[in-house]
Design a protein around this motif. Structure first.
Motif, mmCIF file in Angstrom:
data_model
loop_
_atom_site.group_PDB
_atom_site.id
_atom_site.type_symbol
_atom_site.label_atom_id
_atom_site.label_comp_id
_atom_site.label_asym_id
_atom_site.label_seq_id
_atom_site.Cartn_x
_atom_site.Cartn_y
_atom_site.Cartn_z
ATOM 1 N N UNK A 59 0.694 -1.217 0.195
ATOM 2 C CA UNK A 59 0.079 -0.143 0.033
ATOM 3 C C UNK A 59 0.953 1.248 -0.020
ATOM 4 N N UNK A 60 1.802 1.298 0.773
ATOM 5 C CA UNK A 60 2.819 2.514 0.901
ATOM 6 C C UNK A 60 3.646 2.734 -0.456
ATOM 7 N N UNK A 61 4.115 1.695 -1.117
ATOM 8 C CA UNK A 61 4.780 1.363 -2.228
ATOM 9 C C UNK A 61 3.888 2.047 -3.274
ATOM 10 N N UNK A 62 2.600 1.642 -3.410
ATOM 11 C CA UNK A 62 1.615 2.034 -4.234
ATOM 12 C C UNK A 62 1.368 3.509 -4.187
ATOM 13 N N UNK A 63 1.237 3.943 -3.285
ATOM 14 C CA UNK A 63 1.203 5.502 -2.728
ATOM 15 C C UNK A 63 2.349 6.204 -3.563
ATOM 16 N N UNK A 64 3.551 5.782 -3.239
ATOM 17 C CA UNK A 64 4.825 6.407 -3.635
ATOM 18 C C UNK A 64 4.804 6.591 -5.318
ATOM 19 N N UNK A 65 4.314 5.521 -5.988
ATOM 20 C CA UNK A 65 4.426 5.444 -7.324
ATOM 21 C C UNK A 65 3.168 6.396 -8.204
ATOM 22 N N UNK A 66 2.453 7.149 -7.277
ATOM 23 C CA UNK A 66 1.430 7.740 -7.934
ATOM 24 C C UNK A 66 1.582 8.865 -8.971
ATOM 25 N N UNK A 67 3.005 9.164 -9.312
ATOM 26 C CA UNK A 67 3.373 10.141 -10.206
ATOM 27 C C UNK A 67 4.405 9.822 -10.926
ATOM 28 N N UNK A 68 5.008 8.598 -11.073
ATOM 29 C CA UNK A 68 6.209 8.053 -11.640
ATOM 30 C C UNK A 68 6.043 7.660 -12.782
ATOM 31 N N UNK A 69 6.978 7.677 -13.803
ATOM 32 C CA UNK A 69 7.002 6.949 -15.045
ATOM 33 C C UNK A 69 7.646 5.666 -15.246
ATOM 34 N N UNK A 70 8.410 5.454 -14.323
ATOM 35 C CA UNK A 70 9.232 4.483 -14.465
ATOM 36 C C UNK A 70 9.978 3.780 -13.308
ATOM 37 N N UNK A 71 10.051 2.508 -13.129
ATOM 38 C CA UNK A 71 10.470 1.999 -11.763
ATOM 39 C C UNK A 71 11.877 1.135 -11.956
ATOM 40 N N UNK A 72 12.752 1.350 -11.100
ATOM 41 C CA UNK A 72 14.009 0.764 -11.394
ATOM 42 C C UNK A 72 14.326 0.090 -10.088
ATOM 43 N N UNK A 73 14.044 -1.264 -9.864
ATOM 44 C CA UNK A 73 14.419 -2.015 -8.939
ATOM 45 C C UNK A 73 15.646 -2.602 -8.547
ATOM 46 N N UNK A 74 16.335 -2.159 -7.477
ATOM 47 C CA UNK A 74 17.572 -2.774 -7.113
ATOM 48 C C UNK A 74 17.620 -3.414 -5.991
ATOM 49 N N UNK A 75 16.511 -4.070 -5.604
ATOM 50 C CA UNK A 75 16.321 -4.860 -4.179
ATOM 51 C C UNK A 75 16.932 -6.165 -4.254
ATOM 52 N N UNK A 76 17.231 -6.966 -3.143
ATOM 53 C CA UNK A 76 17.898 -8.059 -3.264
ATOM 54 C C UNK A 76 17.495 -8.807 -1.981
ATOM 55 N N UNK A 77 17.922 -9.906 -1.861
ATOM 56 C CA UNK A 77 17.731 -10.800 -0.719
ATOM 57 C C UNK A 77 17.155 -12.297 -0.848
ATOM 58 N N UNK A 78 16.796 -12.998 0.180
ATOM 59 C CA UNK A 78 16.177 -14.250 -0.037
ATOM 60 C C UNK A 78 14.954 -14.214 -0.316
ATOM 61 N N UNK A 79 14.290 -13.152 0.027
ATOM 62 C CA UNK A 79 12.762 -12.973 -0.179
ATOM 63 C C UNK A 79 12.623 -12.025 -1.510
ATOM 64 N N UNK A 80 13.320 -11.960 -2.404
ATOM 65 C CA UNK A 80 13.452 -11.358 -3.465
ATOM 66 C C UNK A 80 12.115 -11.555 -4.146
ATOM 67 N N UNK A 81 11.292 -12.609 -4.271
ATOM 68 C CA UNK A 81 10.355 -13.073 -4.818
ATOM 69 C C UNK A 81 9.055 -12.206 -4.117
ATOM 70 N N UNK A 82 9.115 -12.236 -3.065
ATOM 71 C CA UNK A 82 8.088 -11.591 -2.231
ATOM 72 C C UNK A 82 8.239 -10.121 -2.626
#
Length: 213
Positions: A59-82
């Protein structure tokens, strides 16, 4: 003005990308990370919004995206699928389509020979997350590009070649600056490499392991 959201913005490659993007006066940034103090050098930059949060808080991530054109993900970790699942859901809910996602070599069992065997063991705890996140992204309706880098180093160089899903992975290593260069090219030309999973490696680095190991 284009607005880019970088998720996992404290990552080493993400920080290189951030510095490069700030040279483009037509781009504003949202930097999403767990501890915003880690990037406090940007707190007074009018083109940067620092956002502290958890990628799994959809929900918080959705709110952050309300005015963006592109998302670049640099996340990692064993729970990457989640984390990938949360990013996909947030993008769907916010109506954002373009995703650049850092994955890994070995996602498709595409790394040959002794290096492939060594890599399977070396990152065994993380490969299930890479593989599941790739499946989730590929079956989504997003305009994605996945990047599968070789083992990363901090060399001051831009020198890389690419392979596609279904092709044998080449080389053992690649610089973070090379990865950042490819990310920047995707951001500047967002219609390129849509629906592709691209391997990145430095040419002529074949071997049983990366040279520094």
């Amino acid at each position: 003005m284009t607005k880019i959201l970088i998720v996992g913005a404290h990552g080493q490659t993400a920080q290189i990308v951030t510095e490069l993007l700030l040279k483009n006066l037509n781009i504003d940034l949202k930097l999403f990370l767990r501890n915003s103090n880690r990037l406090k050098q940007y707190q007074d930059n009018p083109r940067v919004e620092l956002i502290e949060g958890d990628v799994l808080d959809t929900a918080a991530l959705t709110a952050v995206m309300n005015d963006v054109d592109l998302v670049y993900s640099n996340v990692g970790g064993q729970n990457l699928a989640d984390q990938a699942s949360s990013i996909i859901q947030a993008m769907d809910q916010a109506g954002v389509k373009r995703l650049i996602f850092i994955s890994s070599l070995g996602t498709y069992h595409e790394v040959p020979g002794k290096f492939g065997e060594w890599n399977e063991t070396a990152i065994a705890d993380f490969l299930p997350g890479f593989r599941k996140s790739a499946q989730l992204i590929e079956t989504s309706d997003l305009d994605y590009t996945m990047i599968r880098p070789a083992w990363m180093d901090n060399k001051d160089e831009i020198d890389y070649e690419t392979t596609q899903k279904g092709e044998t992975f080449k080389g053992t290593e690649v610089s973070r600056k090379s990865i950042a260069d490819f990310v920047i090219k995707l951001i500047e030309h967002p219609q390129e490499h849509i629906g592709e999973s691209v391997g990145l490696n430095k040419p002529n680095t074949e071997g049983d392991k990366p040279a520094w190991i």
